[in-house]
Write a protein that holds these residues in place. Sequence first.
Motif, short mmCIF file in Angstrom:
data_model
loop_
_atom_site.label_atom_id
_atom_site.label_comp_id
_atom_site.label_asym_id
_atom_site.label_seq_id
_atom_site.Cartn_x
_atom_site.Cartn_y
_atom_site.Cartn_z
N THR A 231 0.84 -1.19 0.00
CA THR A 231 0.00 0.00 0.00
C THR A 231 0.88 1.24 0.00
O THR A 231 2.05 1.19 0.37
N SER A 232 0.30 2.36 -0.43
CA SER A 232 0.96 3.67 -0.34
C SER A 232 -0.04 4.66 0.22
O SER A 232 -1.17 4.76 -0.27
N THR A 264 -4.77 1.90 -1.32
CA THR A 264 -4.01 2.93 -2.03
C THR A 264 -4.99 3.79 -2.82
O THR A 264 -5.57 3.34 -3.80
N HIS A 281 -6.16 -1.87 -2.99
CA HIS A 281 -6.83 -0.66 -3.47
C HIS A 281 -8.33 -0.87 -3.43
O HIS A 281 -8.82 -1.99 -3.29
#
Length: 311
Positions: A231-232, A264, A281
């Motif tokens: 993840t970001s 994300t 996501h």
Amino acid sequence: MVVGTAAGGVATLEAQHRKLLASGPRALSPMTLPAFLPNMAAGQLALELGATGPALQTSTACASGATAIITAALLLRAGVCDVAVAGGTDAMVTPLCASAFAKLGALSRREDGPGGASRPFDRDRDGFVLGEGCGVLVLERTAHAAARTARPLAFLAGSGATGDAHHATAPHPGGAGLRAATALALAGAGRTPGEVDHINAHGTSTALNDAVEATAIRELYGTGLQNPTVTSAKGVLGHTMGAAGAIEAALTVLTVVRGTVPPTAGFTAPDAATAGIDLVHGAARPQRVRLAVSHSLGFGGHNTVLAFTAA
């Protein structure tokens, strides 16, 4: 106290410089220097808490917050202190910084939809959105915490730091420095890549960073079904510069504690360069995370990786 920052109080410096040009030196605030010097984040925090141990500032661009955590851990292991407050902060949403990043081609050009401008690992990514903030963690020697019956949230099991020696702003195209930093972090934790459950990626939403980071992840972990989730946070928070590594370290700890990987934001589909990683996501994903790593990269070729295990 160990606090990382990429630039210090840039907003103060810009404002005072405008006063100097418009009205001369008498118009300046006498607090100009204490307000913008990079070390003053650690200094002011020490004043606030009455801490008389070392008060240090680290600066490794966007990896500064993670470097601060590594530095704090080294001080603890050396017996210099029992408890360390470590993190990162920056305030670079200013005309000068925004213009400079724009000239580098690093900022997203999506002015019509800022909520979806930052798109880490997405095929249509075109740069990051500037953010501001801070992140602070409390690190403590295990024996000291046990003596006061403190319950840790997680353990900083290992860390790694390397330099690309490749380019002033571009990461090594093969992600060699990031892979080496990960190897150091996992070796310190006594673990292997196959034991990593989750990666909190640097994920800036720039063409180069995301491609290189995805390449490094594929090289380290492969493309199988049991790969670590990725993840970001920058799709939501923007890029907080020197604060990012500390904020994302805190988010990684929360992922370990809560067993939930945040999604994300901004991601719809990968391109050829970012495909092959298990990017979370759309919605958060429940997951038992026993070992997680957090990536931080910075201009100058800085690579830092923190490895956290469940307490």
